[in-house]
Write a protein that holds these residues in place. Sequence first.
Motif, PDB file in Angstrom:
ATOM      1  N   PRO A 216      44.405  25.694 -11.576  1.00  0.00           N
ATOM      2  CA  PRO A 216      44.205  24.701 -10.503  1.00  0.00           C
ATOM      3  C   PRO A 216      43.143  25.156  -9.518  1.00  0.00           C
ATOM      4  O   PRO A 216      42.948  26.360  -9.323  1.00  0.00           O
ATOM      5  CB  PRO A 216      45.587  24.630  -9.838  1.00  0.00           C
ATOM      6  N   GLU A 217      42.460  24.206  -8.910  1.00  0.00           N
ATOM      7  CA  GLU A 217      41.516  24.522  -7.839  1.00  0.00           C
ATOM      8  C   GLU A 217      42.312  24.906  -6.598  1.00  0.00           C
ATOM      9  O   GLU A 217      43.507  24.601  -6.469  1.00  0.00           O
ATOM     10  CB  GLU A 217      40.630  23.311  -7.561  1.00  0.00           C
ATOM     11  N   PRO A 219      44.145  24.645  -3.424  1.00  0.00           N
ATOM     12  CA  PRO A 219      44.665  23.465  -2.739  1.00  0.00           C
ATOM     13  C   PRO A 219      44.100  23.322  -1.332  1.00  0.00           C
ATOM     14  O   PRO A 219      43.932  22.202  -0.839  1.00  0.00           O
ATOM     15  CB  PRO A 219      46.176  23.701  -2.725  1.00  0.00           C
ATOM     16  N   LEU A 222      40.724  21.704  -1.681  1.00  0.00           N
ATOM     17  CA  LEU A 222      40.904  20.292  -2.025  1.00  0.00           C
ATOM     18  C   LEU A 222      41.353  19.480  -0.809  1.00  0.00           C
ATOM     19  O   LEU A 222      40.837  18.393  -0.537  1.00  0.00           O
ATOM     20  CB  LEU A 222      41.938  20.155  -3.147  1.00  0.00           C
ATOM     21  N   ARG A 227      41.165  15.435  -0.844  1.00  0.00           N
ATOM     22  CA  ARG A 227      41.677  15.222  -2.195  1.00  0.00           C
ATOM     23  C   ARG A 227      43.139  15.666  -2.252  1.00  0.00           C
ATOM     24  O   ARG A 227      43.514  16.628  -2.907  1.00  0.00           O
ATOM     25  CB  ARG A 227      40.807  15.976  -3.202  1.00  0.00           C
ATOM     26  N   GLU A 229      45.994  14.344  -3.434  1.00  0.00           N
ATOM     27  CA  GLU A 229      46.789  14.288  -4.663  1.00  0.00           C
ATOM     28  C   GLU A 229      46.508  15.496  -5.557  1.00  0.00           C
ATOM     29  O   GLU A 229      47.420  16.070  -6.149  1.00  0.00           O
ATOM     30  CB  GLU A 229      46.508  12.985  -5.423  1.00  0.00           C
ATOM     31  N   GLU A 230      45.237  15.870  -5.632  1.00  0.00           N
ATOM     32  CA  GLU A 230      44.890  17.060  -6.410  1.00  0.00           C
ATOM     33  C   GLU A 230      45.447  18.316  -5.758  1.00  0.00           C
ATOM     34  O   GLU A 230      45.870  19.252  -6.440  1.00  0.00           O
ATOM     35  CB  GLU A 230      43.375  17.163  -6.553  1.00  0.00           C
ATOM     36  N   ARG A 233      49.095  18.504  -6.523  1.00  0.00           N
ATOM     37  CA  ARG A 233      49.243  18.912  -7.919  1.00  0.00           C
ATOM     38  C   ARG A 233      49.031  20.424  -8.069  1.00  0.00           C
ATOM     39  O   ARG A 233      49.750  21.096  -8.799  1.00  0.00           O
ATOM     40  CB  ARG A 233      48.224  18.150  -8.765  1.00  0.00           C
ATOM     41  N   ALA A 234      48.031  20.950  -7.362  1.00  0.00           N
ATOM     42  CA  ALA A 234      47.745  22.386  -7.437  1.00  0.00           C
ATOM     43  C   ALA A 234      48.910  23.204  -6.886  1.00  0.00           C
ATOM     44  O   ALA A 234      49.317  24.215  -7.476  1.00  0.00           O
ATOM     45  CB  ALA A 234      46.467  22.697  -6.667  1.00  0.00           C
ATOM     46  N   ARG A 237      51.826  23.092  -9.308  1.00  0.00           N
ATOM     47  CA  ARG A 237      51.617  23.898 -10.513  1.00  0.00           C
ATOM     48  C   ARG A 237      51.900  25.374 -10.281  1.00  0.00           C
ATOM     49  O   ARG A 237      52.551  26.034 -11.096  1.00  0.00           O
ATOM     50  CB  ARG A 237      50.189  23.725 -11.040  1.00  0.00           C
TER      51      ARG A 237
END
Length: 556
Positions: A216-217, A219, A222, A227, A229-230, A233-234, A237
């Motif tokens: 993952p990038e 967070p 992001l 961003r 939502e990404e 997600r990060a 994860r």
Amino acid sequence: MAPLTYFNGTPIGLTAVFVALVSSMGGFMFGYDTGQISDILVMDDFKRRFAECAPAASLELIDVSTCEFSTVRSGCIVAFMSIGTLIGCLCGAPLADALGRRYAMVVDCLVFFVGDIIQITSTTHWVQYAIGRIITGLGIGALSTAVPMYQAETSPSQIRGLVNGMYQFFVTFGILMAYCIAIGSRELENSGQWRLVNGLGFTWPTILAIFIQTMPESPRWLAARGRDEEARRAIARVRGVTGSSSIFGKKSSKAEDELKARWDGLIDRELDEMHNTIKYESQSANGTWLDCFKPKDKVLYRTLLGMSIQTFQQLTGANYFFYYGATIFASVGLSDSFITQIIFGAVNFFCTFFGLYVMQKCGRRWPLILGGLWQSAWLFVYGALGTAHDPTEDKVSGKIMILASCLFIFGYATTWAPGAWVIVGETFPMRTRARQSALATASNWLWNFLLGFFTPFITKSIHFRYGFVFAACNLVGSLIIYFFLYESAGLTLEAVDQMYNDPNCRPWTSGKWAPPGYKDRADMMAKLKTENTKEHVEHLDSDSVHDEKVAAEQRT
């Protein structure tokens, strides 16, 4: 995908482990390039091609016993990489901000490839080989900024010290691997001796460039770009509370979605804390290089602190042994300096295992303070014996000096080696983190260059009394830690920023500091453990109830 484990009741996912392992390959590249040059300098074919030798009709007819590197030439070959790393880490900061931490690492790996090709294709011109080391240094320097920053921003705060320490662990692994490969390749004929060592260097950036794209990038990076939502997600994860199958274009399973829903509160809290910090910092616009030197919010304080700690990591004297170890061990009368170098690298590598534990369990301040004192003591022993006796004639003194060196490395590998990188990863505010990390790392590489280049001149003049210089530097480093470094273990990056700006907090009392709502650090840890454990148990109970219902339905 279920969490791999729970730390104080908080979920930690398998992805968090892979974040540490994959990104730390950047540290492996650093260590491998550091370790290889010490042995390459004493390989016969390398000396024939690049040292100053007695004239001969052809390269093959050169008598290697007449070949010697001048002080300037050996210093340039060793130290020129540090010029590249110094420039690379400064360029790596804006690159990591612009492209994101992961894509910046890919670009850094490509730069490394170019430098390695230049080194391997060198024939008889030492300047070409040195230029190749400068270019590989550009890639390694940029990675030394991006990797610790990425690890600190992506890892759960509960294991951040361990993950950041993995960078140094892989540095030592790379050094040891270079030693082991060099001792095998020296038996080869002609340029295969050193070209094999250089050529294997292509392996490590390839691994990093490919596998970092499955991670993952950051967070925080992001979230700073809207961003969300990404970013969610990060976070999910690395916590192991969402499916990772989407990497391959598949949808998460129902069980994965249920697990994610249970821990939404934890993810929301982490994301909200990031947003609060981003909102506060956005009032000052985007962080610039100049902002790193403004006293507001103790930004200047932390810039100078990070630069000082990275400087004194170099001034511990560790790279004196890593760069010139084979030469040093030969000078004390050892018959096979290659073997001794491997033993030395093994001590460094295996002691770093203990260093990871120390950073995770013992905090940051006291390990660095006590480590500096320990290192200073053994360097005094090293310098005193080398000054009082000729180690080439007094074999007992020579052996004790090697023992003192190993005990010095034991202290370094368990404290200052991982500790400096952990501090760089977690001390700076989000708005200027990339640039402050770059400045701190640049000071490391600057002193790396100065030591690498001037060590041959200094040792030629004062010999083993050089140990006294490093011993004094270790004492000064311990004092800097005591009076200026705040204890950041167990805190989120956002809480670390609050601590540095609390006017009632002092470095020597910072171990007890906690965010508002807690009496002290111990109270914070206890309450978080209770809260997370309760939430964890409730999830386990709900899982049991769910399983019983499924079993009952199957029976009917």
